[in-house]
Design a protein around this motif. Structure first.
Motif, PDB file in Angstrom:
ATOM      1  N   GLU A   1      -4.406   3.141  -6.726  1.00  0.00           N
ATOM      2  CA  GLU A   1      -3.525   1.242  -5.372  1.00  0.00           C
ATOM      3  C   GLU A   1      -3.855   0.498  -6.222  1.00  0.00           C
ATOM      4  OE1 GLU A   1      -1.668   2.844  -3.080  1.00  0.00           O
ATOM      5  OE2 GLU A   1      -1.843   4.126  -3.275  1.00  0.00           O
ATOM      6  N   ALA A   2      -3.649  -0.594  -7.146  1.00  0.00           N
ATOM      7  CA  ALA A   2      -3.154  -1.719  -7.227  1.00  0.00           C
ATOM      8  C   ALA A   2      -4.220  -2.630  -6.356  1.00  0.00           C
ATOM      9  CB  ALA A   2      -2.216  -2.443  -7.235  1.00  0.00           C
ATOM     10  N   ASP A   3      -3.887  -2.325  -5.267  1.00  0.00           N
ATOM     11  CA  ASP A   3      -5.433  -3.054  -4.429  1.00  0.00           C
ATOM     12  C   ASP A   3      -6.721  -2.235  -4.550  1.00  0.00           C
ATOM     13  OD1 ASP A   3      -4.074  -4.361  -3.099  1.00  0.00           O
ATOM     14  OD2 ASP A   3      -3.407  -2.727  -1.537  1.00  0.00           O
ATOM     15  N   ASP A   4      -6.941  -1.258  -5.464  1.00  0.00           N
ATOM     16  CA  ASP A   4      -8.296  -0.772  -5.915  1.00  0.00           C
ATOM     17  C   ASP A   4      -8.734  -1.118  -7.388  1.00  0.00           C
ATOM     18  OD1 ASP A   4      -8.299   0.696  -3.585  1.00  0.00           O
ATOM     19  OD2 ASP A   4      -7.695   2.149  -4.702  1.00  0.00           O
ATOM     20  N   ALA A   5      -8.153  -2.734  -7.841  1.00  0.00           N
ATOM     21  CA  ALA A   5      -8.393  -3.468  -9.347  1.00  0.00           C
ATOM     22  C   ALA A   5     -10.136  -3.800  -9.057  1.00  0.00           C
ATOM     23  CB  ALA A   5      -6.943  -4.206  -9.376  1.00  0.00           C
TER      24      ALA A   5
END
Length: 263
Positions: free
Chosen positions: A86-90
DNA sequence: AGTACCACCTGACGGC
DNA sequence: TGCCGTCAGGTGGTAC
């Protein structure tokens, strides 16, 4: 963290995750980590390409594109890689983000922005331009002795000089000298052939052990200095007090008893 | 040739 | 609590 063992661990991480993925997009948080070209140009050059191989030389990691070009990761003093869905987990301090067509992401994380991302057309020519010496991990004992021949500076400076040997930095040069029982300031040409062979063996052992530990201090051998780089720490061999000195523009950690200064 | 120093960046930590 | 100096695993340039 990133010296040779750290980058070797990043390479293995890359090989187990992003290898063979096709780039859908590239997002750059801070363009100062791009060396030489704009975020738009770099994205154009990697978009639709797959990352088909990887190479490490010294502290640099190269991902081979199916076009023959290479994406260079340099990690500065604080850089790392992260692969996630998930990009939010960057992670915080992600400076560049590759979005793959399989939906996963690879981040170059670099709080201090001293590392960089670059595109290299001809890798061997590029390594030549950088003037890097042979990779420390790929170095044989005879070649090591040859490289040391005629060098007059301090042994620690020589170990850290990327144009002589690529891959060793402040932390692992200290570690190697500790295990070889050699004071950081000893002139290289004062070392006998047998001391140089000890030094080479220490280098092999330290690099192997660090990589095998996944570069995690908690998993390194008991006798490692790495987890003890703090004021007043105890020498794992003689239980004396470790000391620091300034040299080669850095702070060297060593044991005055196990690594006596000659004279 | 070898070394010291500054610059590039930002975060963490100790002292006041 | 807040400000300040110092330090930190990278490289590159300059200057002695």
């Amino acid at each position: 963290m990133p010296e040779l063992p750290d980058v070797e661990v990043f390479k293995r991480y890359f090989d187990a995750s992003a290898l063979h993925q096709t780039v859908g997009a590239l997002e750059v948080e801070d363009s100062r980590i791009l060396a030489g070209l704009s975020a738009e140009d770099l994205e154009r050059r990697v978009q639709g390409r797959s990352l088909e191989s990887s190479r490490r030389h010294g502290k640099r990691l190269f991902a081979g594109l199916n076009t023959g070009e290479w994406l260079e990761f340099h990690f500065g003093m604080t850089g790392s890689l992260a692969y996630f869905e998930e990009a939010d987990d960057a992670p915080p301090y992600t400076q560049a983000l590759l979005r793959f067509e399989n939906g996963y992401h690879l981040a170059l994380v670099e709080p201090r922005k001293l590392g960089h991302l670059a595109l290299v057309e001809d890798l061997d020519a590029y390594l030549g331009e950088l003037g890097l010496g042979p990779d420390a991990y790929a170095l044989g004992p005879d070649e090591f002795l040859d490289l040391a021949k005629g060098q007059r500076g301090q042994v620690k400076c020589w170990l850290m000089d990327q144009e002589k040997i690529a891959g060793l930095g402040n932390v692992y040069s200290d570690e190697i000298l500790f295990h070889a029982g050699i004071h950081p300031k000893v002139p290289l040409n004062d070392l006998s052939a047998s001391s140089l062979r000890d030094l080479y063996r220490a280098m092999r052992w330290v690099l192997d052990a660090a990589v095998e530990a996944g570069v995690d201090p908690a998993h390194m051998p008991e006798e490692f200095l790495v987890p003890r780089r703090e004021k007043g720490a105890e020498c794992p061999r003689c239980c004396g007090t470790l000391a620091t000195i300034k040299t080669c523009g850095r702070t060297a950690h060593f044991c005055p008893r196990c690594q006596p200064q000659p004279d």
